[in-house]
Scaffold this active site. Structure first.
Site, PDB file in Angstrom:
ATOM      1  N   SER A  61      10.390 -11.088   0.488  1.00  0.00           N
ATOM      2  CA  SER A  61      10.088 -12.372   1.128  1.00  0.00           C
ATOM      3  C   SER A  61      11.340 -13.238   1.271  1.00  0.00           C
ATOM      4  O   SER A  61      12.316 -13.088   0.535  1.00  0.00           O
ATOM      5  CB  SER A  61       9.049 -13.139   0.316  1.00  0.00           C
ATOM      6  OG  SER A  61       7.929 -12.328   0.056  1.00  0.00           O
TER       7      SER A  61
HETATM    8  N1  SAH Z   1       6.979  -9.711  -4.042  1.00  0.00           N
HETATM    9  C1  SAH Z   1       7.713  -8.786  -3.218  1.00  0.00           C
HETATM   10  C2  SAH Z   1       7.254  -8.829  -1.784  1.00  0.00           C
HETATM   11  C3  SAH Z   1       6.847  -7.486  -1.401  1.00  0.00           C
HETATM   12  S1  SAH Z   1       5.983  -7.296   0.115  1.00  0.00           S
HETATM   13  C4  SAH Z   1       9.211  -8.955  -3.358  1.00  0.00           C
HETATM   14  O1  SAH Z   1       9.659  -9.888  -4.014  1.00  0.00           O
HETATM   15  O2  SAH Z   1       9.951  -8.111  -2.828  1.00  0.00           O
HETATM   16  C5  SAH Z   1       4.363  -6.958  -0.442  1.00  0.00           C
HETATM   17  C6  SAH Z   1       4.173  -5.729  -1.288  1.00  0.00           C
HETATM   18  O3  SAH Z   1       2.763  -5.637  -1.552  1.00  0.00           O
HETATM   19  C7  SAH Z   1       4.537  -4.398  -0.621  1.00  0.00           C
HETATM   20  O4  SAH Z   1       5.470  -3.733  -1.415  1.00  0.00           O
HETATM   21  C8  SAH Z   1       3.216  -3.637  -0.567  1.00  0.00           C
HETATM   22  O5  SAH Z   1       3.348  -2.236  -0.765  1.00  0.00           O
HETATM   23  C9  SAH Z   1       2.437  -4.280  -1.696  1.00  0.00           C
HETATM   24  N2  SAH Z   1       0.986  -4.140  -1.641  1.00  0.00           N
HETATM   25  C10 SAH Z   1       0.171  -4.214  -0.560  1.00  0.00           C
HETATM   26  N3  SAH Z   1      -1.113  -4.053  -0.930  1.00  0.00           N
HETATM   27  C11 SAH Z   1      -1.106  -3.879  -2.295  1.00  0.00           C
HETATM   28  C12 SAH Z   1      -2.123  -3.656  -3.268  1.00  0.00           C
HETATM   29  N4  SAH Z   1      -3.423  -3.596  -2.957  1.00  0.00           N
HETATM   30  N5  SAH Z   1      -1.755  -3.530  -4.551  1.00  0.00           N
HETATM   31  C13 SAH Z   1      -0.448  -3.585  -4.930  1.00  0.00           C
HETATM   32  N6  SAH Z   1       0.561  -3.773  -4.048  1.00  0.00           N
HETATM   33  C14 SAH Z   1       0.237  -3.926  -2.744  1.00  0.00           C
END
Ligand code: SAH
Length: 216
Positions: A61
């Site tokens: 993000s």
């Molecule tokens: N907090 C992260 C942002 C990652 S983007 C950072 O600081 O980099 C969102 C993430 O959510 C992705 O890696 C995606 O694979 C994950 N995601 C999506 N659905 C999910 C679920 N049901 N359970 C766990 N992770 C999930």
């Protein structure tokens, strides 16, 4: 530019300059080396004002969004916090400096493994992690003082509300696949929930049992 200087500038212009006031959040943003959480070829862009690809069609993000969400969680150093969507691990690393313990769940194994390595490298021993569908939370470790969802949900997962402690805060982007509104839900003393809309945002999809289905 030197990356430490770039990080300081990022905090001054994008974080403090846009109204983030919580000094602990500001300190965490100054401390955590964001460039280690992006792909190596992109480290020069790590402190730019944007989300960046981290592989597997996922993104880290935008720094402001990370700080904003962290501030809205109103974390105390004694809090236990659950994050859904570890991704690069950057947001979890920020939370680790603000709470007592962070529990983070990622559904894509390669991302989880990379994040775990970084937590070890940085000595972040207060982060517990698992590879799973986070839309149903982490019942064995519940209740949580705060829950952060870093992927866009079609609706607020019921299971996450159930895992909030009294007084607990849930911050989650809710909307369609393209645009969402960041929502904060608070569990009141009487067990009810109050909800506020914070800002418009864009996240990758939250995929799972209580998220978007059919993409697994
Ligand atoms: N907090 C992260 C942002 C990652 S983007 C950072 O600081 O980099 C969102 C993430 O959510 C992705 O890696 C995606 O694979 C994950 N995601 C999506 N659905 C999910 C679920 N049901 N359970 C766990 N992770 C999930």
């Amino acid at each position: 530019m030197n990356l430490d200087i770039a990080r300081k500038k990022m905090v001054e212009s994008q974080i403090i300059g846009r109204g983030i006031e919580d000094s602990r959040v500001i300190e965490a943003m100054l401390r955590v080396p964001r460039h280690l959480f992006v792909q190596e070829a992109m480290s020069a862009q790590a402190y730019s004002d944007s989300a960046l690809p981290i592989g597997e069609k996922q993104t880290i993000s935008q720094p402001y969004m990370v700080a904003y969400m962290a501030e809205k969680l109103e974390l105390r150093s004694s809090d236990r916090v659950l994050e859904i969507g570890t991704g690069s691990g950057y947001h979890a690393a920020i939370l680790a400096g603000l709470a007592q313990r962070v529990y983070t769940i990622e559904r894509i194994p390669v991302l989880a493994v990379k994040a775990r390595k970084l937590f070890d490298t940085l000595g972040l021993t207060n982060i517990a992690m698992k590879i799973d569908d986070g839309t149903v939370g982490w019942s064995q470790e519940a209740p949580f003082d705060a829950i952060l969802v870093t992927a866009g949900a079609p609706r607020i997962p019921d299971g996450l509300l159930k895992q909030l402690a009294v007084g607990g805060r849930l911050v989650i982007p809710v909307g369609d696949e393209k645009e969402q509104v960041l929502i904060r839900v608070r569990k009141d003393e009487d067990g009810g929930f109050s909800e506020e809309s914070l800002l418009d945002c864009r996240f990758v999809k939250l995929i799972g049992k209580e998220g978007w289905k059919g993409y697994e």
